[in-house]
Design a protein around this motif. Structure first.
Motif, short mmCIF file in Angstrom:
data_model
loop_
_atom_site.label_atom_id
_atom_site.label_comp_id
_atom_site.label_asym_id
_atom_site.label_seq_id
_atom_site.Cartn_x
_atom_site.Cartn_y
_atom_site.Cartn_z
N ALA A 138 25.67 -5.99 76.35
CA ALA A 138 24.32 -5.45 76.45
C ALA A 138 23.47 -6.46 77.22
N LYS A 162 17.37 -10.02 67.96
CA LYS A 162 18.22 -10.60 66.92
C LYS A 162 17.63 -11.97 66.56
N ASN A 171 22.37 -12.14 60.27
CA ASN A 171 21.08 -12.43 60.90
C ASN A 171 20.16 -11.26 60.61
N GLN A 219 24.28 -7.63 57.84
CA GLN A 219 24.53 -8.68 58.82
C GLN A 219 24.04 -10.03 58.31
N ILE A 272 17.35 -2.74 61.83
CA ILE A 272 18.59 -2.11 62.26
C ILE A 272 19.36 -1.51 61.09
N GLY A 320 34.97 -4.76 64.97
CA GLY A 320 33.56 -4.62 64.62
C GLY A 320 32.63 -5.28 65.63
N GLU A 332 19.29 -5.34 75.57
CA GLU A 332 19.18 -3.88 75.54
C GLU A 332 19.87 -3.34 74.31
N VAL A 349 22.09 -0.64 72.70
CA VAL A 349 23.07 0.33 73.17
C VAL A 349 22.94 1.58 72.30
N LEU A 356 31.32 -2.13 70.65
CA LEU A 356 30.59 -0.86 70.52
C LEU A 356 31.07 0.07 71.63
N ASP A 391 27.86 -9.93 69.80
CA ASP A 391 27.91 -11.05 68.84
C ASP A 391 28.82 -12.19 69.28
N LEU A 405 16.73 -4.69 71.40
CA LEU A 405 17.19 -5.23 70.12
C LEU A 405 16.80 -6.71 70.08
N GLU A 449 28.38 -15.27 68.80
CA GLU A 449 28.04 -16.48 68.04
C GLU A 449 29.24 -17.36 67.75
N1 LIG Z 1 22.98 -4.38 71.76
C1 LIG Z 1 23.20 -3.61 70.70
N2 LIG Z 1 22.95 -2.29 70.73
C2 LIG Z 1 23.14 -1.50 69.65
N3 LIG Z 1 23.56 -1.95 68.47
C3 LIG Z 1 23.83 -3.26 68.37
C4 LIG Z 1 23.68 -4.16 69.47
N4 LIG Z 1 24.02 -5.41 69.06
C5 LIG Z 1 24.36 -5.29 67.78
N5 LIG Z 1 24.26 -4.00 67.36
C6 LIG Z 1 24.52 -3.50 65.99
O1 LIG Z 1 24.03 -4.43 65.06
C7 LIG Z 1 25.04 -4.89 64.20
C8 LIG Z 1 24.86 -6.38 63.93
O2 LIG Z 1 24.90 -7.08 65.17
P1 LIG Z 1 25.55 -8.54 65.28
O3 LIG Z 1 27.00 -8.46 64.98
O4 LIG Z 1 25.16 -9.09 66.59
O5 LIG Z 1 24.75 -9.28 64.12
P2 LIG Z 1 25.22 -10.47 63.20
O6 LIG Z 1 24.06 -10.81 62.33
O7 LIG Z 1 25.78 -11.58 64.03
O8 LIG Z 1 26.36 -9.77 62.35
P3 LIG Z 1 27.52 -10.47 61.48
O9 LIG Z 1 26.90 -10.89 60.21
O10 LIG Z 1 28.50 -9.34 61.32
O11 LIG Z 1 28.06 -11.61 62.29
C9 LIG Z 1 26.34 -4.56 64.92
O12 LIG Z 1 27.40 -4.31 64.05
C10 LIG Z 1 25.99 -3.34 65.71
O13 LIG Z 1 26.19 -2.18 64.95
#
Ligand SMILES: Nc1ncnc2c1ncn2[C@@H]1O[C@H](COP(=O)(O)OP(=O)(O)OP(=O)(O)O)[C@@H](O)[C@H]1O
Ligand SMILES: [Mg+2]
Length: 463
Positions: A194, A166, A154, A152, A148, A333, A216, A218, A336, A346, A164, A348
């Motif tokens: 999503a 994660k 994760n 982040q 991606i 943040g 999914e 986005v 979306l 997110d 996606l 979490e």
């Molecule tokens: N379903 C999705 N569709 C499109 N882009 C996504 C989606 N989910 C997350 N993203 C993108 O991926 C990035 C990271 O997602 P997410 O916040 O879930 O990860 P994280 O590892 O928990 O991040 P953080 O370290 O900020 O807590 C988001 O900022 C967003 O830009």
């Protein structure tokens, strides 16, 4: 020739050297004392290429152990593009007739990423690891993967701009709230997340362990923070216009975002329950604990400690409110803007809390306060020199933007929820204060020149 994979103890030695370099490793400031293998399950084992799903507990000289998921892959001659992801080599002589492979982060390897989709589509079980899909979801295994590329904590992989995956890096016993809440919201048909498609889980010490989640992707979305900051930037360029008159006025978006968050809260309450109760003594005790800790390192908070405690004491006696599962770490943040609607991501929860703490019911006002504080940050983001924050023209306009959009967000929320969060002002102020105290501690540690922003908010709240 047979691949000679590193032994468990060799792997732990390599990981101890490699982990502190990884951006998702949160023990960087601690002295690592041991890496203990908790799970090592073969994912792929073909001629000259292997991959494993690995979970380790990392122990430190001082402090609690941390658990991490580290998918690893093994090739004797990996393509050059994978070399930056390699673990340090231990220079062990191979047993005759075998070859020592390079060990590297498997998430960087397309073949491993593709394998995850196949394992999901087939709902495979590999030892203690199970790959599951949501009933009715169809995983297209022909989709091609790409990282991606976002900063982040994760590791996420995008497949064909449609899916996606994660992979959670830092693990804790118990279902990860991101999966738990996405599952509940999928069941309720919520349009503002999503859709969940599947997950990967295991079990350790008799407790579930969430390894990954598939949803999914986005496509064509802009994140709320960037949209908001652009809107403020345009306002600053148009020196003679008010926020409402600038083309990139954000108020309509802020209102729709408020509506989206209210829908998510209503769906979480419907799926996972809610009560009408006073905010718990534990919640107030948590706020007081964070205040005490902050007062010890931020003099501006120490000076206002009694007044801040009075805000929390007032919240403790406020009228009963809705208590339910919430997002827990909501800010711009985490939103979306998809072409037709806002999507919240997110779930979490607050990273510094344990999973058990994050799963406790709380007031939706915590999420609302998180978003309102985020509007304050977005409004002031481009005023990098906070030492000149006093009543400059820009500060006036930043405040105007923040107030306008915070109000629009609350209006949108109220129009869906049926009650206005600003009506519960004693509680909302306590949640705003708790958040601003958390921010002040963060700024003191990481960006001292930003400290005046949360301190201003604290000063306003405590009067
Ligand atoms: N379903 C999705 N569709 C499109 N882009 C996504 C989606 N989910 C997350 N993203 C993108 O991926 C990035 C990271 O997602 P997410 O916040 O879930 O990860 P994280 O590892 O928990 O991040 P953080 O370290 O900020 O807590 C988001 O900022 C967003 O830009
Ligand atoms: Mg997160």
């Amino acid at each position: 020739m047979t691949l000679a994979l590193p032994s468990d103890s060799e792997l732990c030695t390599q990981l101890a050297l490699w982990l502190p370099e990884q951006r998702w490793f949160s023990g960087k400031s601690l002295t690592l004392s041991a890496v203990r293998l908790r799970l090592r399950e073969s994912l792929i084992d073909t001629d000259g290429f292997a991959a494993e799903q690995v979970v380790v507990d990392v122990e430190f000289a001082v402090g609690l152990a941390q658990r991490y998921q580290i998918p690893l892959a093994y090739r004797v001659h990996p393509p050059e593009a994978l070399l930056p992801f390699a673990l340090p080599d231990l220079d062990v002589d191979p047993i005759p007739g075998t070859e020592r492979p390079v060990v590297y982060d498997a998430t960087a390897d397309h073949e491993v990423d593709d394998h995850y989709l196949t394992a999901l589509a087939e709902q495979q079980t590999l030892g203690s690891i199970t790959f599951r899909t949501v009933a009715g979801s169809d995983i297209d295994t022909a989709l091609r993967s790409r990282p991606i590329g976002a900063e982040q904590s994760n590791t996420s992989i995008v497949y064909g701009e449609q899916l996606l995956l994660k992979l959670f890096r830092r693990l804790e016993p118990g279902i990860n709230p991101d999966l738990e809440l996405h599952r509940a919201l999928a069941d309720s048909g919520c349009e503002h997340v999503a859709p969940l498609l599947g997950w990967i889980e295991s079990e350790l010490d008799g407790e579930p362990l969430t390894l990954a989640m598939v949803q999914e992707f986005v496509a064509n979305a802009a994140d709320g923070w960037s949209l908001a900051v652009n809107s403020v930037r345009d306002l600053f360029v148009e020196a003679d216009l008010h926020a409402a008159e600038v083309g990139t006025d954000f108020a309509g978006e802020a209102q729709r975002l408020g509506e989206a968050v209210a829908h998510v809260h209503a769906d979480l309450a419907r799926q996972l329950g809610s009560t009408h109760a006073a905010v718990s003594a534990d919640t107030i005790a948590g706020m007081t604990r964070r205040l005490d800790a902050a007062a010890a390192i931020v003099p501006e908070i120490a000076e206002r400690r009694a007044a801040a405690q009075a805000v929390f004491d007032k919240a403790a006696t406020a009228a009963p409110t809705t208590v339910q599962r919430i997002h827990g770490d909501l800010h711009l943040g985490q939103a979306l803007r998809a072409p037709s609607r806002w999507i919240i991501i997110d779930f979490e929860g607050e990273p510094v809390k344990t999973i058990a703490e994050r799963r406790l019911p709380d007031s939706p006002l915590r999420d609302i306060a998180g978003m309102l504080r985020s509007f304050d940050y977005a409004g002031h983001h481009s005023l990098t020199d906070f030492s000149t924050l006093q009543d400059s023209q820009r500060e006036f306009r930043a405040k105007e933007w923040t107030t306008r959009n915070g109000s629009a967000f609350c209006d949108g929320y109220a129009s869906v929820a049926g009650t206005d969060p600003r009506g519960e002002s004693d509680l909302l102020e306590a949640y705003l204060l708790d958040k601003a105290i958390y921010e002040a501690v963060y700024e003191v540690r990481h960006r001292p020149n930003w400290l005046p922003l949360p301190v201003k908010a604290i000063t306003r709240i405590v009067g």
